[in-house]
Design a protein around this motif. Structure first.
Motif, PDB file in Angstrom:
ATOM      1  N   ALA A  29       0.817  -1.220   0.000  1.00  0.00           N
ATOM      2  CA  ALA A  29       0.000   0.000   0.000  1.00  0.00           C
ATOM      3  C   ALA A  29       0.851   1.271   0.000  1.00  0.00           C
ATOM      4  N   SER A  30       2.085   1.173   0.467  1.00  0.00           N
ATOM      5  CA  SER A  30       2.955   2.353   0.504  1.00  0.00           C
ATOM      6  C   SER A  30       4.118   2.248  -0.492  1.00  0.00           C
ATOM      7  N   THR A  31       4.049   1.269  -1.396  1.00  0.00           N
ATOM      8  CA  THR A  31       5.105   1.093  -2.399  1.00  0.00           C
ATOM      9  C   THR A  31       4.846   1.993  -3.604  1.00  0.00           C
ATOM     10  N   ALA A  32       5.793   2.843  -3.932  1.00  0.00           N
ATOM     11  CA  ALA A  32       5.635   3.788  -5.042  1.00  0.00           C
ATOM     12  C   ALA A  32       5.352   3.055  -6.352  1.00  0.00           C
ATOM     13  N   GLY A  33       4.315   3.514  -7.056  1.00  0.00           N
ATOM     14  CA  GLY A  33       4.014   2.976  -8.374  1.00  0.00           C
ATOM     15  C   GLY A  33       3.331   1.622  -8.388  1.00  0.00           C
ATOM     16  N   TYR A  34       3.046   1.048  -7.215  1.00  0.00           N
ATOM     17  CA  TYR A  34       2.449  -0.284  -7.175  1.00  0.00           C
ATOM     18  C   TYR A  34       1.002  -0.233  -7.667  1.00  0.00           C
ATOM     19  N   LYS A  35       0.608  -1.267  -8.429  1.00  0.00           N
ATOM     20  CA  LYS A  35      -0.757  -1.383  -8.934  1.00  0.00           C
ATOM     21  C   LYS A  35      -1.438  -2.581  -8.280  1.00  0.00           C
ATOM     22  N   ALA A  36      -2.621  -2.344  -7.740  1.00  0.00           N
ATOM     23  CA  ALA A  36      -3.357  -3.404  -7.055  1.00  0.00           C
ATOM     24  C   ALA A  36      -3.685  -4.546  -8.012  1.00  0.00           C
ATOM     25  N   GLN A  37      -3.629  -5.767  -7.478  1.00  0.00           N
ATOM     26  CA  GLN A  37      -3.928  -6.952  -8.261  1.00  0.00           C
ATOM     27  C   GLN A  37      -5.113  -7.697  -7.645  1.00  0.00           C
ATOM     28  N   HIS A  38      -6.003  -8.177  -8.508  1.00  0.00           N
ATOM     29  CA  HIS A  38      -7.185  -8.892  -8.047  1.00  0.00           C
ATOM     30  C   HIS A  38      -7.380 -10.160  -8.876  1.00  0.00           C
ATOM     31  N   PRO A  39      -7.918 -11.211  -8.276  1.00  0.00           N
ATOM     32  CA  PRO A  39      -8.097 -12.458  -9.026  1.00  0.00           C
ATOM     33  C   PRO A  39      -9.309 -12.391  -9.954  1.00  0.00           C
ATOM     34  N   LEU A  40      -9.229 -13.104 -11.056  1.00  0.00           N
ATOM     35  CA  LEU A  40     -10.356 -13.253 -11.968  1.00  0.00           C
ATOM     36  C   LEU A  40     -10.916 -14.657 -11.776  1.00  0.00           C
ATOM     37  N   MET A  41     -12.208 -14.760 -11.518  1.00  0.00           N
ATOM     38  CA  MET A  41     -12.843 -16.053 -11.283  1.00  0.00           C
ATOM     39  C   MET A  41     -13.869 -16.336 -12.379  1.00  0.00           C
ATOM     40  N   GLU A  42     -14.122 -17.613 -12.635  1.00  0.00           N
ATOM     41  CA  GLU A  42     -15.172 -17.994 -13.561  1.00  0.00           C
ATOM     42  C   GLU A  42     -15.888 -19.237 -13.063  1.00  0.00           C
ATOM     43  N   ALA A  43     -17.159 -19.363 -13.449  1.00  0.00           N
ATOM     44  CA  ALA A  43     -17.946 -20.540 -13.092  1.00  0.00           C
ATOM     45  C   ALA A  43     -17.712 -21.623 -14.147  1.00  0.00           C
ATOM     46  N   VAL A  44     -17.483 -22.847 -13.704  1.00  0.00           N
ATOM     47  CA  VAL A  44     -17.201 -23.955 -14.614  1.00  0.00           C
ATOM     48  C   VAL A  44     -18.309 -24.995 -14.503  1.00  0.00           C
ATOM     49  N   ASP A  45     -18.896 -25.336 -15.640  1.00  0.00           N
ATOM     50  CA  ASP A  45     -19.940 -26.358 -15.698  1.00  0.00           C
ATOM     51  C   ASP A  45     -19.265 -27.734 -15.712  1.00  0.00           C
ATOM     52  N   PRO A  46     -19.402 -28.543 -14.654  1.00  0.00           N
ATOM     53  CA  PRO A  46     -18.721 -29.836 -14.599  1.00  0.00           C
ATOM     54  C   PRO A  46     -19.204 -30.833 -15.641  1.00  0.00           C
ATOM     55  N   SER A  47     -20.400 -30.628 -16.166  1.00  0.00           N
ATOM     56  CA  SER A  47     -20.936 -31.565 -17.158  1.00  0.00           C
ATOM     57  C   SER A  47     -20.567 -31.189 -18.589  1.00  0.00           C
ATOM     58  N   ASN A  48     -19.992 -29.966 -18.755  1.00  0.00           N
ATOM     59  CA  ASN A  48     -19.636 -29.455 -20.089  1.00  0.00           C
ATOM     60  C   ASN A  48     -20.827 -29.468 -21.038  1.00  0.00           C
ATOM     61  N   SER A  49     -22.017 -29.260 -20.482  1.00  0.00           N
ATOM     62  CA  SER A  49     -23.225 -29.306 -21.297  1.00  0.00           C
ATOM     63  C   SER A  49     -23.458 -28.007 -22.060  1.00  0.00           C
ATOM     64  N   ASP A  51     -25.056 -25.647 -20.870  1.00  0.00           N
ATOM     65  CA  ASP A  51     -26.346 -25.147 -20.401  1.00  0.00           C
ATOM     66  C   ASP A  51     -26.115 -24.081 -19.334  1.00  0.00           C
ATOM     67  N   SER A  52     -26.477 -22.844 -19.632  1.00  0.00           N
ATOM     68  CA  SER A  52     -26.243 -21.744 -18.695  1.00  0.00           C
ATOM     69  C   SER A  52     -27.119 -21.838 -17.459  1.00  0.00           C
ATOM     70  N   THR A  53     -28.137 -22.712 -17.517  1.00  0.00           N
ATOM     71  CA  THR A  53     -29.028 -22.880 -16.355  1.00  0.00           C
ATOM     72  C   THR A  53     -28.564 -24.016 -15.451  1.00  0.00           C
ATOM     73  N   GLN A  54     -27.371 -24.558 -15.731  1.00  0.00           N
ATOM     74  CA  GLN A  54     -26.829 -25.660 -14.926  1.00  0.00           C
ATOM     75  C   GLN A  54     -26.886 -25.301 -13.438  1.00  0.00           C
ATOM     76  N   ALA A  55     -27.439 -26.185 -12.634  1.00  0.00           N
ATOM     77  CA  ALA A  55     -27.652 -25.893 -11.213  1.00  0.00           C
ATOM     78  C   ALA A  55     -26.360 -25.857 -10.419  1.00  0.00           C
ATOM     79  N   VAL A  56     -25.369 -26.666 -10.832  1.00  0.00           N
ATOM     80  CA  VAL A  56     -24.125 -26.761 -10.077  1.00  0.00           C
ATOM     81  C   VAL A  56     -22.954 -26.300 -10.936  1.00  0.00           C
ATOM     82  N   ASN A  57     -22.189 -25.372 -10.427  1.00  0.00           N
ATOM     83  CA  ASN A  57     -20.995 -24.898 -11.117  1.00  0.00           C
ATOM     84  C   ASN A  57     -19.842 -24.823 -10.133  1.00  0.00           C
ATOM     85  N   TYR A  58     -18.659 -25.153 -10.596  1.00  0.00           N
ATOM     86  CA  TYR A  58     -17.465 -25.033  -9.780  1.00  0.00           C
ATOM     87  C   TYR A  58     -16.835 -23.658 -10.008  1.00  0.00           C
ATOM     88  N   VAL A  59     -15.953 -23.263  -9.100  1.00  0.00           N
ATOM     89  CA  VAL A  59     -15.253 -21.982  -9.209  1.00  0.00           C
ATOM     90  C   VAL A  59     -13.815 -22.239  -9.651  1.00  0.00           C
TER      91      VAL A  59
END
Length: 245
Positions: A29-49, A51-59
């Motif tokens: 937080a006090s390092t000159a020029g430092y840029k904050a980093q954040h993770p990118l997450m996505e939902a994964v359909d375990p059945s590879n169907s 189908d966007s309405t899939q009830a269960v998705n992994y992260v």
């Protein structure tokens, strides 16, 4: 292991990475020029169907997002301090001769007369070569908005390079606020500007980051609790089935 455990485990694993990045942001937080980093997450359909309405998705962690928003410009009075305006990077000579990129503009002159970072890494010019400041010039130099360095008589010493990176999220950190290009494409640019006598502060907002860290910790604890509850239910079911038999 039940579906609940798999989903909770995928979430806990992704959140663990989130905690690491949030803690890293806080530490810089006090390092000159430092840029904050954040993770990118996505939902994964375990059945590879598909189908966007899939009830269960992994992260799944998809990568890292680098927040390139401008940090606060702070005057220092040091003629060798520089701050970059715009989503661009200074260039430095990394060990092995590669060009590294960063925004920490706290510069000095080493015993060989080279313009270097506080960590001793040479600053490179628009062609990627180190910049040497004549001994008689010392710190009595002027740095223009385009990075051109001139001595007190108006003679040109060199020009600090500014580089554009097409995808900062792909930069590979090597420490001391510097990155190698990694999978990104970096090239010299005429855009952006350099302010002499200023330092760009980190763009991390400590209060926001602390709240984010607490939220991630709570979510992680919930994910672990779900796994423990599922394990307890499975254990109870096995015990009851054993008694029936």
């Amino acid at each position: 292991m039940g579906t609940t455990n798999y989903v909770s485990l995928s979430l806990a694993t992704a959140l663990e990475r989130s905690i690491d990045l949030a803690a890293h942001n806080m530490a810089n937080a006090s390092t000159a020029g430092y840029k904050a980093q954040h993770p990118l997450m996505e939902a994964v359909d375990p059945s590879n169907s598909g189908d966007s309405t899939q009830a269960v998705n992994y992260v799944k962690e998809k990568g890292i997002f680098v927040d390139m928003s401008q940090g606060t410009m702070v005057p220092t009075g040091n003629p060798l301090d520089v701050a970059v305006t715009g989503e661009f990077f200074l260039g430095f000579e990394a060990p092995g001769g590669e060009t590294a990129y960063g925004r920490d503009g706290r510069l000095t002159i080493d015993t060989d007369g080279q313009l270097v970072t506080m960590g001793g890494s040479p600053v490179v010019d628009i062609s990627g070569a180190p910049i040497t400041v004549p001994t008689e010039s010392g710190t009595s130099v002027t740095i223009a908005l385009d990075g051109t360095i001139t001595d007190q008589d108006g003679g040109t010493i060199g020009r600090i390079g500014l580089f554009s990176v097409d995808n900062p999220n792909l930069l590979a950190p090597i420490g001391n606020g510097m990155f190698l290009a990694g999978g990104a494409n970096a090239e010299q640019t005429e855009e952006g500007s350099i302010s002499q006598g200023y330092i760009e502060q980190s763009n991390v907002q400590p209060v926001v980051e602390m709240i984010n860290l607490m939220d991630i910790q709570r979510a992680y604890e919930r994910a672990v609790k779900l796994m423990n509850d599922e394990n307890d239910l499975t254990k109870q079911a096995i015990q009851r089935l054993g008694r029936v038999v």
